[in-house]
Write a protein that holds these residues in place. Structure first.
Motif, PDB file in Angstrom:
ATOM      1  N   LEU A   1      40.810  33.201  37.908  1.00  0.00           N
ATOM      2  CA  LEU A   1      40.126  33.788  36.762  1.00  0.00           C
ATOM      3  C   LEU A   1      40.495  35.268  36.659  1.00  0.00           C
ATOM      4  O   LEU A   1      40.704  35.942  37.665  1.00  0.00           O
ATOM      5  CB  LEU A   1      38.612  33.651  36.908  1.00  0.00           C
ATOM      6  CG  LEU A   1      38.037  32.235  36.896  1.00  0.00           C
ATOM      7  CD1 LEU A   1      36.552  32.267  37.234  1.00  0.00           C
ATOM      8  CD2 LEU A   1      38.253  31.574  35.541  1.00  0.00           C
ATOM      9  N   ASN A   2      40.567  35.767  35.438  1.00  0.00           N
ATOM     10  CA  ASN A   2      40.842  37.189  35.220  1.00  0.00           C
ATOM     11  C   ASN A   2      39.571  38.026  35.241  1.00  0.00           C
ATOM     12  O   ASN A   2      39.618  39.230  35.492  1.00  0.00           O
ATOM     13  CB  ASN A   2      41.543  37.402  33.877  1.00  0.00           C
ATOM     14  CG  ASN A   2      42.970  36.895  33.884  1.00  0.00           C
ATOM     15  OD1 ASN A   2      43.600  36.807  34.927  1.00  0.00           O
ATOM     16  ND2 ASN A   2      43.466  36.543  32.713  1.00  0.00           N
ATOM     17  N   TYR A   3      38.448  37.376  34.953  1.00  0.00           N
ATOM     18  CA  TYR A   3      37.191  38.095  34.855  1.00  0.00           C
ATOM     19  C   TYR A   3      36.156  37.462  35.785  1.00  0.00           C
ATOM     20  O   TYR A   3      36.380  36.401  36.362  1.00  0.00           O
ATOM     21  CB  TYR A   3      36.690  38.077  33.404  1.00  0.00           C
ATOM     22  CG  TYR A   3      37.718  38.572  32.421  1.00  0.00           C
ATOM     23  CD1 TYR A   3      38.160  39.897  32.451  1.00  0.00           C
ATOM     24  CD2 TYR A   3      38.277  37.730  31.460  1.00  0.00           C
ATOM     25  CE1 TYR A   3      39.116  40.364  31.562  1.00  0.00           C
ATOM     26  CE2 TYR A   3      39.238  38.188  30.565  1.00  0.00           C
ATOM     27  CZ  TYR A   3      39.645  39.503  30.627  1.00  0.00           C
ATOM     28  OH  TYR A   3      40.601  39.956  29.758  1.00  0.00           O
ATOM     29  N   GLU A   4      35.040  38.127  35.885  1.00  0.00           N
ATOM     30  CA  GLU A   4      33.964  37.664  36.769  1.00  0.00           C
ATOM     31  C   GLU A   4      33.480  36.277  36.343  1.00  0.00           C
ATOM     32  O   GLU A   4      33.361  35.990  35.156  1.00  0.00           O
ATOM     33  CB  GLU A   4      32.808  38.670  36.692  1.00  0.00           C
ATOM     34  CG  GLU A   4      31.648  38.370  37.615  1.00  0.00           C
ATOM     35  CD  GLU A   4      30.544  39.404  37.483  1.00  0.00           C
ATOM     36  OE1 GLU A   4      29.389  39.082  37.793  1.00  0.00           O
ATOM     37  OE2 GLU A   4      30.849  40.550  37.069  1.00  0.00           O
ATOM     38  N   GLU A   5      33.191  35.426  37.333  1.00  0.00           N
ATOM     39  CA  GLU A   5      32.747  34.063  37.032  1.00  0.00           C
ATOM     40  C   GLU A   5      31.452  34.077  36.229  1.00  0.00           C
ATOM     41  O   GLU A   5      30.552  34.875  36.469  1.00  0.00           O
ATOM     42  CB  GLU A   5      32.547  33.270  38.326  1.00  0.00           C
ATOM     43  CG  GLU A   5      33.843  32.895  39.007  1.00  0.00           C
ATOM     44  CD  GLU A   5      33.651  31.823  40.072  1.00  0.00           C
ATOM     45  OE1 GLU A   5      32.739  30.988  39.901  1.00  0.00           O
ATOM     46  OE2 GLU A   5      34.405  31.838  41.056  1.00  0.00           O
ATOM     47  N   THR A   6      31.377  33.158  35.266  1.00  0.00           N
ATOM     48  CA  THR A   6      30.198  33.083  34.390  1.00  0.00           C
ATOM     49  C   THR A   6      29.243  31.963  34.792  1.00  0.00           C
ATOM     50  O   THR A   6      28.167  31.842  34.216  1.00  0.00           O
ATOM     51  CB  THR A   6      30.642  32.845  32.933  1.00  0.00           C
ATOM     52  OG1 THR A   6      31.393  31.622  32.872  1.00  0.00           O
ATOM     53  CG2 THR A   6      31.508  34.000  32.438  1.00  0.00           C
ATOM     54  N   GLY A   7      29.648  31.122  35.748  1.00  0.00           N
ATOM     55  CA  GLY A   7      28.800  30.012  36.168  1.00  0.00           C
ATOM     56  C   GLY A   7      29.067  28.719  35.426  1.00  0.00           C
ATOM     57  O   GLY A   7      28.444  27.704  35.694  1.00  0.00           O
ATOM     58  N   PHE A   8      30.001  28.762  34.482  1.00  0.00           N
ATOM     59  CA  PHE A   8      30.382  27.555  33.750  1.00  0.00           C
ATOM     60  C   PHE A   8      31.629  26.951  34.381  1.00  0.00           C
ATOM     61  O   PHE A   8      32.165  27.465  35.372  1.00  0.00           O
ATOM     62  CB  PHE A   8      30.630  27.892  32.278  1.00  0.00           C
ATOM     63  CG  PHE A   8      29.385  28.155  31.489  1.00  0.00           C
ATOM     64  CD1 PHE A   8      28.827  27.165  30.693  1.00  0.00           C
ATOM     65  CD2 PHE A   8      28.758  29.396  31.546  1.00  0.00           C
ATOM     66  CE1 PHE A   8      27.677  27.406  29.961  1.00  0.00           C
ATOM     67  CE2 PHE A   8      27.605  29.647  30.822  1.00  0.00           C
ATOM     68  CZ  PHE A   8      27.063  28.646  30.023  1.00  0.00           C
ATOM     69  N   SER A   9      32.092  25.844  33.805  1.00  0.00           N
ATOM     70  CA  SER A   9      33.310  25.198  34.276  1.00  0.00           C
ATOM     71  C   SER A   9      34.458  26.208  34.339  1.00  0.00           C
ATOM     72  O   SER A   9      34.676  26.977  33.406  1.00  0.00           O
ATOM     73  CB  SER A   9      33.684  24.045  33.331  1.00  0.00           C
ATOM     74  OG  SER A   9      35.049  23.729  33.418  1.00  0.00           O
ATOM     75  N   ARG A  10      35.185  26.180  35.453  1.00  0.00           N
ATOM     76  CA  ARG A  10      36.305  27.108  35.637  1.00  0.00           C
ATOM     77  C   ARG A  10      37.369  26.906  34.555  1.00  0.00           C
ATOM     78  O   ARG A  10      37.906  27.873  34.008  1.00  0.00           O
ATOM     79  CB  ARG A  10      36.903  26.885  37.022  1.00  0.00           C
ATOM     80  CG  ARG A  10      37.970  27.887  37.411  1.00  0.00           C
ATOM     81  CD  ARG A  10      38.524  27.525  38.793  1.00  0.00           C
ATOM     82  NE  ARG A  10      39.490  28.513  39.223  1.00  0.00           N
ATOM     83  CZ  ARG A  10      39.187  29.633  39.849  1.00  0.00           C
ATOM     84  NH1 ARG A  10      37.914  29.918  40.097  1.00  0.00           N
ATOM     85  NH2 ARG A  10      40.123  30.486  40.227  1.00  0.00           N
ATOM     86  N   SER A  11      37.665  25.649  34.243  1.00  0.00           N
ATOM     87  CA  SER A  11      38.683  25.376  33.225  1.00  0.00           C
ATOM     88  C   SER A  11      38.235  25.882  31.860  1.00  0.00           C
ATOM     89  O   SER A  11      39.045  26.428  31.093  1.00  0.00           O
ATOM     90  CB  SER A  11      39.008  23.880  33.171  1.00  0.00           C
ATOM     91  OG  SER A  11      37.858  23.118  32.867  1.00  0.00           O
TER      92      SER A  11
END
Length: 223
Positions: free
Chosen positions: A133-143
């Motif tokens: 990921l380029n940005y901080e994880e949002t908690g949704f599906s990675r794809s």
């Protein structure tokens, strides 16, 4: 706050669910990245219908998200063919994000070459585990987040001057009827100017260049 139009071309029935996830992910990243626009998603299942929508040119699509495989068409097709059609006859400026459930090694090498030669902004496997990921994880599906990130990054790479000019001319065209523009002694309809701007051709390139030069001179005179 203005809108950026995103056209998703995918025959997967659950695309509507994915779009809701994209909206949520974008909402989170928009706040983190302090983005000054909203996304408006349009969805078309059919390659044939998508091509018609793009050819009508009633909406300026800033970024296209195109799937790889369309087995449900009357004649099964690949999204790569639409990419080539867009670049050849419709629009060389809009950004294209290409995605697929297939692993990269499952695609033919010539298909990858076609994607590169037709200026695809990013290739995104729907299996998000193979890319960071380029940005901080949002908690949704990675794809799903990878797809939204690709859209955001593609919009950073657009030419704001050409986009704004295209938007203005499109609105003006709807009001102006059969008005003609004079460009270096030749007469062109606004429709002709719009088409040539999208395809990086004259007279559109001349129109953009002349307008920029006039704007710069006006600005210098003001100072």
């Amino acid at each position: 706050m203005f809108e950026r139009n995103i056209l998703i071309i995918d025959d997967e029935e659950e695309t509507s669910i994915s779009i809701e996830a994209y909206k949520e992910i974008f909402s989170i990243l928009k706040n983190k990245l302090k983005l000054n626009y909203n996304l408006k998603f349009h969805w078309e299942k059919s390659l044939v219908e998508a091509k018609k929508i793009l050819e009508q040119k009633n909406i300026i699509f800033d970024s296209l998200l195109i799937d790889y495989d369309f087995p449900n068409e009357e004649i099964p097709q690949k999204g790569i063919q639409l990419v080539k059609n867009i670049r050849e006859t419709i629009n060389k400026r809009c950004k294209i994000v290409f995605y697929t459930m297939h692993a990269p090694h499952e695609l033919d090498q010539l298909e990858f070459i076609d994607l590169i030669n037709n200026d695809v902004f990013r290739f995104v496997p729907k299996d998000g585990d193979i890319l960071p990921l380029n940005y901080e994880e949002t908690g949704f599906s990675r794809s799903d987040q990878l797809i939204v990130e690709a859209i955001i990054d593609s919009l950073k790479d657009t030419n704001p001057i050409s986009t704004a000019l295209e938007s203005y001319l499109l609105n003006y065209k709807n009001l102006s009827g059969s008005i003609k523009l004079n460009i270096e002694g030749d007469q062109y309809s606004i429709e002709e100017i719009l088409d040539s701007i999208r395809l990086y051709e004259n007279p559109g390139n001349k129109f953009v260049k002349n307008l920029l030069e006039m704007s710069i001179m006006d600005y210098l005179e003001m100072d």
